[in-house]
Design a protein around this motif. Sequence first.
Motif, short mmCIF file in Angstrom:
data_model
loop_
_atom_site.label_atom_id
_atom_site.label_comp_id
_atom_site.label_asym_id
_atom_site.label_seq_id
_atom_site.Cartn_x
_atom_site.Cartn_y
_atom_site.Cartn_z
N ILE A 117 52.48 56.19 40.46
CA ILE A 117 52.99 56.12 41.89
C ILE A 117 54.25 55.87 41.93
CG2 ILE A 117 52.51 54.54 43.85
CD1 ILE A 117 49.73 54.24 42.91
N HIS A 118 54.84 55.01 41.02
CA HIS A 118 56.34 54.60 41.15
C HIS A 118 57.22 56.03 41.03
CE1 HIS A 118 55.48 50.35 39.82
NE2 HIS A 118 55.28 50.33 41.01
N ALA A 119 56.52 56.73 39.89
CA ALA A 119 57.34 58.31 39.76
C ALA A 119 57.33 58.97 41.17
CB ALA A 119 56.82 58.73 38.50
N ALA A 120 56.00 59.20 41.64
CA ALA A 120 55.77 59.92 42.75
C ALA A 120 56.74 59.52 44.35
CB ALA A 120 54.42 60.00 43.41
N ILE A 121 56.85 57.98 44.03
CA ILE A 121 57.63 57.48 45.19
C ILE A 121 59.07 57.87 45.01
CG2 ILE A 121 58.63 55.47 46.07
CD1 ILE A 121 56.06 54.11 45.40
N ASN A 122 59.52 57.74 43.86
CA ASN A 122 60.96 58.18 43.31
C ASN A 122 61.27 59.68 43.79
OD1 ASN A 122 61.39 55.50 42.79
ND2 ASN A 122 61.18 55.93 40.56
N ASN A 123 60.04 60.50 43.56
CA ASN A 123 60.55 62.05 43.75
C ASN A 123 60.25 62.44 45.13
OD1 ASN A 123 60.83 62.28 40.92
ND2 ASN A 123 58.53 62.73 40.57
N GLY A 124 60.13 61.29 46.10
CA GLY A 124 59.93 61.84 47.51
C GLY A 124 58.57 62.38 47.70
N GLU A 125 57.46 61.99 46.96
CA GLU A 125 56.10 62.84 47.12
C GLU A 125 55.19 61.97 47.86
OE1 GLU A 125 55.03 63.47 43.19
OE2 GLU A 125 56.67 65.02 42.96
N VAL A 126 55.69 60.69 48.47
CA VAL A 126 54.73 59.58 48.96
C VAL A 126 55.39 59.62 50.38
CG1 VAL A 126 53.91 57.22 49.04
CG2 VAL A 126 54.17 58.74 46.76
N ASP A 127 54.56 59.67 51.50
CA ASP A 127 54.79 58.96 52.95
C ASP A 127 54.43 57.77 53.09
OD1 ASP A 127 55.53 61.85 53.46
OD2 ASP A 127 53.30 62.36 53.52
N VAL A 128 53.31 57.14 52.71
CA VAL A 128 53.12 55.93 52.82
C VAL A 128 52.35 55.19 51.67
CG1 VAL A 128 51.12 54.67 54.10
CG2 VAL A 128 52.33 56.33 55.15
N LEU A 129 53.01 54.13 51.36
CA LEU A 129 52.67 53.24 50.20
C LEU A 129 51.99 51.74 50.92
CD1 LEU A 129 52.38 52.34 47.23
CD2 LEU A 129 54.88 51.18 47.76
N LEU A 130 50.73 51.66 50.70
CA LEU A 130 49.87 50.46 51.20
C LEU A 130 50.02 49.68 49.86
CD1 LEU A 130 47.78 52.93 52.36
CD2 LEU A 130 47.36 51.18 53.72
N VAL A 131 50.53 48.21 50.25
CA VAL A 131 50.52 47.14 49.01
C VAL A 131 49.85 45.97 49.52
CG1 VAL A 131 52.68 47.93 48.03
CG2 VAL A 131 52.84 46.11 49.84
N SER A 132 49.00 45.13 48.71
CA SER A 132 48.41 43.67 49.27
C SER A 132 49.54 42.94 49.08
CB SER A 132 47.30 43.25 48.02
OG SER A 132 47.96 43.31 46.74
N PRO A 133 49.60 42.04 49.97
CA PRO A 133 50.63 40.56 50.09
C PRO A 133 50.56 40.05 48.54
CG PRO A 133 48.48 40.17 51.35
CD PRO A 133 48.39 41.58 50.88
N GLU A 134 49.62 40.08 48.00
CA GLU A 134 49.62 39.34 46.46
C GLU A 134 50.59 40.22 45.58
OE1 GLU A 134 46.05 38.07 48.45
OE2 GLU A 134 46.79 40.26 48.26
N ARG A 135 50.86 41.51 45.81
CA ARG A 135 51.72 42.34 45.23
C ARG A 135 53.11 41.74 45.22
NH1 ARG A 135 50.53 43.54 40.70
NH2 ARG A 135 48.83 42.16 41.35
#
Length: 705
Positions: A117-135
């Motif tokens: 997922i981190h790699a996909a974000i860096n490559n511009g392949e993600v429009d929305v990332l959902l994270v929990s507040p605990e993260r």
Amino acid sequence: MTSTAQPLQRTPARDSAERQLRSLVGRDDAVLREDQWSAIEALAVDRRRALVVQRTGWGKSAVYFVATLLLREAGAGPTVIVSPLLALMRNQIAAAERAGIRAVTINSTNNEQWEPIHAAINNGEVDVLLVSPERLNNPGFRDEVLPRLAATCGLLVVDEAHCISDWGHDFRPDYRRIRTLLDELPTGIPVLATTATANARVTGDVAEQLSGSRQLDDVLVLRGTLDRESLRLGVLKLKTPEQRLAWLADHLATQPGSGIIYCLTVAATQEVSAYLRQRGHEVAAYSGQTEAEERHRLEADLVAGRVKALVATSALGMGFDATLGFVVNLGAPSSPVAYYQQVGRAGRGTDDAVVTLLPQPEDRDIWAYFASLAFPREEQVRQTLEVLAAQGTMSTAGLETYVDLSRNRLETMLKVLDVDGAVRRVRGGWEATGQPWTYDAERYARVTEAREREQAAMRAYLDTDLCRMRYLREQLDDPEAVDCGRCDNCGGLTLDAAISEDAIEAAQQQLSRPGVPVEPRKMWPTALANLGIELKGKISGQAETGRAVARLTDLGHGQQLRELLRDDTPDGPVPVPLVQAVIQVLGDWRPSVDAIVVVESTRRGALTHDLAEGLSRYLKVPVVGSFAIVDADVPPGAGATNSAQRVAAVRRRSRILVDDDSVQDRRVLLVDDQVNTGWSLTLAAQQLRDAGASAVMPLVLAVQA
């Protein structure tokens, strides 16, 4: 640093937003309401911060998804959504995918996917990332991933934003980390906070936190009417647990569609769902103890109508998106705001949904228990900081050996201290920062007072003859609150109170059937060596699985046991109905025993003595000794808030005293009034086994939960 996204022109942006909305909802005639466009305009065109307080079903997700698409077209980075529940994340991802939005999540259940997922974000392949507040407070995520996201995200969304506020009905300390994230965002990154349940005080608090170092006027606050035109609210007061269960059994089938039956405790979800299944209803229990995969399956079953109802705690709550026809509350939540949140699960996508509240006498006891989990006393906080300063990095389990707090309260306190800058979560646990810290007693007192007022308001809701929806809306400071014309007080709903004798009889049988397993402790607490106790790992000399008459939270015998074991109830013999229940437990369990040992009690000495002597006469086996109090200076409940402290206290306070060889090669019935932590029974069983007992079987009147 500033955002690299290109500026948007107002009129073309509106046209593009309408086009994206139609794609999102799959309808060619869909148009944005003016208030929705105002929010999208503030985010995508003006790059402002906005707080949207709008009722469930208003379309808050449409705002941030459409804004995401506009910002992505302009070259902005991905949207980061802080979302509190896995169920909500799954719904949000499904909605995004339907609109062609590439959405992913990082949460506690998919750590094997984090690197891709981190790699996909860096490559511009993600429009929305959902994270929990605990993260946000995970050391690796906070130090390595979060700074990169803060620098490159195009929009930050804080869903269920009332969690940020101390005043919110579901305050979560992890959400306070968002304040730090907001301060670290580059100039020009828009922020959206959304909630359906915020009164004026919560709204003001969240808006102030959103503003950060900016002027409060820079935050656009859009607050709409909180009416829910599809909901018909009613309260039905039934005198006994049997009547309430029987009403559910008789009337569940006539409720519209599928829905949720909310209970205040995990034990109640299990008890109620078991009874309703016996009565032929397709229901299932759902709580925070339900495994993640099972939760997902049950949520899908409810959405698809494969079950009539989920019998759930508030774990099935915020943001759960489905077309549900009813909500029944078996027991009242502790505030009108929390109640509004739960009833909001019904009435989406339907013109008519029925909401029924069945209050219980024990509701106040349950509220009091949860209220007891408030922020710890100053001396406990100071002690924690001193231990960390002296010992260095420590795990929560290690801290338990120094601080007399439960694991959950200790963890919550540490999260608050982390946000306040006094401690820091690191790999391996927590460390003190050395920064000065002030105990804000005034703030904690204000929160406690607010909670007490909310409880009083909830009690008033049960008795009011005014419009129920108006009452709830006024509790949320809705200035447009008017009579709804749909509730039982307005004449728009008549709840049928009829109950069949057959259902009552079945409920009585269910509730009067005593017997709850008492599972033995299997592992010693971590780091007991810090207390000078050389015990670790697996417990040798365990007790067998024992029995209790009932849980204190149970609907049947639980009520009688709560009365018996109250601090202000005089000590005395076991009441006759409970004697009969004990005999029934023995008849079902049929333990083969040769001797009885009683756990000595300062509070309930007459009760436990009477119980042991009565069992001796009934089973025709002798009472041969006791788990005796040998150090009366140790209070009865010492250390009860966490396992390590409790083991140390019980070891000092009590010891097995039995006649010579009286337990050698014998099966011992170990008798006590109730189980709270289980450590008294564990240590007594171990000492009995060391004295030669071949087996130890606990029998108690009550278990805590």
